[in-house]
Design a protein around this motif. Structure first.
Motif, PDB file in Angstrom:
ATOM      1  N   GLU A  45      19.510  34.093  60.767  1.00 49.51           N
ATOM      2  CA  GLU A  45      20.846  34.295  60.214  1.00 49.51           C
ATOM      3  C   GLU A  45      21.415  35.641  60.654  1.00 49.51           C
ATOM      4  O   GLU A  45      20.675  36.578  60.931  1.00 49.51           O
ATOM      5  CB  GLU A  45      20.817  34.279  58.681  1.00 49.51           C
ATOM      6  N   ILE A  46      22.738  35.723  60.676  1.00 44.99           N
ATOM      7  CA  ILE A  46      23.429  37.006  60.760  1.00 44.99           C
ATOM      8  C   ILE A  46      24.390  37.080  59.577  1.00 44.99           C
ATOM      9  O   ILE A  46      24.925  36.062  59.126  1.00 44.99           O
ATOM     10  CB  ILE A  46      24.154  37.224  62.095  1.00 44.99           C
ATOM     11  N   HIS A  47      24.613  38.294  59.078  1.00 46.52           N
ATOM     12  CA  HIS A  47      25.216  38.495  57.754  1.00 46.52           C
ATOM     13  C   HIS A  47      26.584  39.170  57.863  1.00 46.52           C
ATOM     14  O   HIS A  47      26.808  40.252  57.311  1.00 46.52           O
ATOM     15  CB  HIS A  47      24.281  39.336  56.893  1.00 46.52           C
ATOM     16  N   LEU A  48      27.499  38.538  58.541  1.00 44.05           N
ATOM     17  CA  LEU A  48      28.798  39.157  58.773  1.00 44.05           C
ATOM     18  C   LEU A  48      29.575  39.359  57.475  1.00 44.05           C
ATOM     19  O   LEU A  48      30.256  40.375  57.302  1.00 44.05           O
ATOM     20  CB  LEU A  48      29.608  38.299  59.748  1.00 44.05           C
ATOM     21  N   GLN A  49      29.490  38.423  56.536  1.00 40.01           N
ATOM     22  CA  GLN A  49      30.262  38.566  55.296  1.00 40.01           C
ATOM     23  C   GLN A  49      29.688  39.648  54.395  1.00 40.01           C
ATOM     24  O   GLN A  49      30.431  40.427  53.785  1.00 40.01           O
ATOM     25  CB  GLN A  49      30.330  37.223  54.564  1.00 40.01           C
ATOM     26  N   ALA A  50      28.367  39.728  54.282  1.00 44.54           N
ATOM     27  CA  ALA A  50      27.763  40.772  53.448  1.00 44.54           C
ATOM     28  C   ALA A  50      28.073  42.156  54.010  1.00 44.54           C
ATOM     29  O   ALA A  50      28.377  43.092  53.259  1.00 44.54           O
ATOM     30  CB  ALA A  50      26.259  40.556  53.357  1.00 44.54           C
ATOM     31  N   MET A 101      26.013  35.488  49.643  1.00 46.60           N
ATOM     32  CA  MET A 101      27.162  35.537  50.543  1.00 46.60           C
ATOM     33  C   MET A 101      26.878  34.687  51.779  1.00 46.60           C
ATOM     34  O   MET A 101      25.784  34.747  52.349  1.00 46.60           O
ATOM     35  CB  MET A 101      27.463  36.980  50.928  1.00 46.60           C
ATOM     36  N   PRO A 102      27.842  33.867  52.189  1.00 41.62           N
ATOM     37  CA  PRO A 102      27.618  32.951  53.320  1.00 41.62           C
ATOM     38  C   PRO A 102      27.150  33.657  54.579  1.00 41.62           C
ATOM     39  O   PRO A 102      27.598  34.763  54.899  1.00 41.62           O
ATOM     40  CB  PRO A 102      29.006  32.318  53.519  1.00 41.62           C
ATOM     41  N   VAL A 103      26.232  33.010  55.279  1.00 45.56           N
ATOM     42  CA  VAL A 103      25.661  33.550  56.522  1.00 45.56           C
ATOM     43  C   VAL A 103      25.935  32.597  57.673  1.00 45.56           C
ATOM     44  O   VAL A 103      26.113  31.388  57.481  1.00 45.56           O
ATOM     45  CB  VAL A 103      24.137  33.757  56.394  1.00 45.56           C
ATOM     46  N   ILE A 152      23.040  46.131  56.423  1.00 48.02           N
ATOM     47  CA  ILE A 152      23.826  46.606  55.281  1.00 48.02           C
ATOM     48  C   ILE A 152      23.971  48.123  55.331  1.00 48.02           C
ATOM     49  O   ILE A 152      25.060  48.675  55.116  1.00 48.02           O
ATOM     50  CB  ILE A 152      23.152  46.171  53.958  1.00 48.02           C
ATOM     51  N   ALA A 153      22.879  48.821  55.640  1.00 46.55           N
ATOM     52  CA  ALA A 153      22.913  50.283  55.717  1.00 46.55           C
ATOM     53  C   ALA A 153      23.851  50.752  56.825  1.00 46.55           C
ATOM     54  O   ALA A 153      24.655  51.684  56.635  1.00 46.55           O
ATOM     55  CB  ALA A 153      21.506  50.824  55.940  1.00 46.55           C
ATOM     56  N   VAL A 176      30.375  45.307  52.272  1.00 50.74           N
ATOM     57  CA  VAL A 176      30.025  46.725  52.144  1.00 50.74           C
ATOM     58  C   VAL A 176      31.118  47.590  52.774  1.00 50.74           C
ATOM     59  O   VAL A 176      31.478  48.646  52.224  1.00 50.74           O
ATOM     60  CB  VAL A 176      28.658  46.994  52.788  1.00 50.74           C
ATOM     61  N   ARG A 177      31.679  47.155  53.880  1.00 49.01           N
ATOM     62  CA  ARG A 177      32.767  47.918  54.501  1.00 49.01           C
ATOM     63  C   ARG A 177      33.985  47.968  53.589  1.00 49.01           C
ATOM     64  O   ARG A 177      34.669  48.999  53.503  1.00 49.01           O
ATOM     65  CB  ARG A 177      33.139  47.302  55.847  1.00 49.01           C
TER      66      ARG A 177
END
Length: 378
Positions: free
Chosen positions: A219-224, A171-173, A292-293, A228-229
């Motif tokens: 990186e930050i993982h806004l899409q991942a 997933m894009p970061v 993610i958690a 999950v949301r």
């Protein structure tokens, strides 16, 4: 030049032109996440949207090869058989009969789960954006007509067990670059028709303060986290199991991890230049499992557990019956659990939907996290 290489060159040129047009329309700069999405998922042109073979044991030049990387289900059917024990328990505990698999790749995991679970699965839905991979999956799963279905988007409501093996890493970061003490967002621009990195000052920050003043890329993982949301919003009853490579937050943003985790894979070789040969190789980033958690918890999911792939698979009976396995089979299982292979770098996180009509997760003690749970490290 062969007809295949001519076609491949044409596709790469078309993808390059598409990315250049996107940059020009965005006034000369796009974020790395937008670039990564175009490179991987542009319809008919992106890496995952093209017809190239991606999954397999052997690279090009080796008989039966031509793949770029191998995932756990291709290494050994025992992977899917072990995961099936956890999925079976979750289906029973949540009174559901459907499996949802995201990014099913070659279809190997789907086949392993379907064969292991049999009539316990009433419906198996694959959510995959790649048309070429869907064709490969359909060919492999032809023995399960009527049970396997494909979807390109999620319905408003879901019930069942969600599985995702190496989905989050694709997933894009967003890329962040701390340069001379100032945080920038790293994006992609053009220089003489060539893709190049370009930084812009930003208010974005990693979730943890990175100790020190040295230059630092991450990186930050806004899409991942958004993914999950979305699962939390749609999953009315069931559980989620996500397997991928990554770290908890305090390891992910360690001061010494100053070059980030973005990596490319082609022909079973890795390189760090995401802007070269765009469309011909995979682009990934390790997963921040703490993020993610937290995304799941904040959206209403219950964290079932978090542990290494090795511990999860062993808890699920991976090693049962190994005394009858061939030497080759044992070697592949070792790759799944050895620390220097996939056993430690890969992690598993589990969630349960909070629903008053099904028992809470603590009443069924998920098998995969029975020993070695590391939730306290997130």
């Amino acid at each position: 030049m062969t007809q295949t290489s001519i076609l491949t060159t044409g596709l790469h040129e078309a993808l390059h032109a598409t990315i250049c047009k996107a940059i020009e329309q965005a006034n000369g700069w796009i974020g790395f996440d937008d670039f990564m999405a175009l490179a991987l998922y542009t319809p008919g042109l992106g890496y995952y949207a093209s017809d190239s073979r991606k999954f397999g044991l052997m690279p090009a030049g080796v008989q039966g090869g031509g793949s770029d990387f191998v995932t756990a289900p291709e290494l050994s059917p025992r992977f899917g058989q072990a995961l099936a024990r956890q999925v079976s328990q979750a289906l029973q505990a949540t009174h559901t009969t459907e499996i949802w698999e995201f990014g099913a790749g070659s279809g190997a995991l789907a086949l392993q789960l379907l064969e292991a679970l049999g009539p316990q699965v009433g419906r198996y839905t694959i959510v995959d954006v790649s048309g070429s991979l869907r064709e490969r999956q359909q060919a492999l799963l032809v023995a399960h007509p009527g049970k396997v279905h494909w979807a390109s988007e999620l319905p408003a409501q879901m019930r069942g067990v969600v599985v995702g093996n190496e989905v989050l890493d694709a997933m894009p970061v967003k890329l962040l670059n701390r340069l001379n003490g100032v945080w920038h967002e790293r994006g992609v621009a053009l220089h003489q028709d060539r893709l190049t990195y370009a930084d812009r000052v930003t208010d974005l920050r990693p979730p943890l303060e990175v100790v020190g003043s040295h230059d630092y890329v991450t990186e930050i993982h806004l899409q991942a986290e958004g993914f999950v949301r979305t699962l939390a919003d749609r999953l009315q009853a069931g559980a989620i199991f996500l397997l991928d490579y990554g770290f908890p937050e305090h390891e992910y943003y360690h001061p010494q991890r100053s070059m980030g985790t973005v990596m490319c894979h082609r022909g079973h070789l890795a390189d760090g230049d995401a802007l070269a040969d765009v469309g011909s190789k995979d682009i990934t980033a390790h997963v921040n499992f703490t993020g993610i958690a937290l995304a799941g918890q904040e959206a209403g999911l219950e964290v079932l557990g978090y542990t290494s792939q090795a511990r999860f698979l062993i808890n699920c009976g991976l090693l049962g019956g190994m005394e009858d396995a061939t030497l080759a089979e044992r070697a592949m299982v070792q790759k799944l659990v050895n620390e220097h292979e996939m056993g430690e770098l890969f992690k598993v996180i589990g969630f349960a939907a909070r629903n008053a009509t099904v028992p809470p997760a603590d009443t069924w003690a998920p098998l995969g996290f029975a020993a070695g749970d590391r939730s306290h490290t997130l």
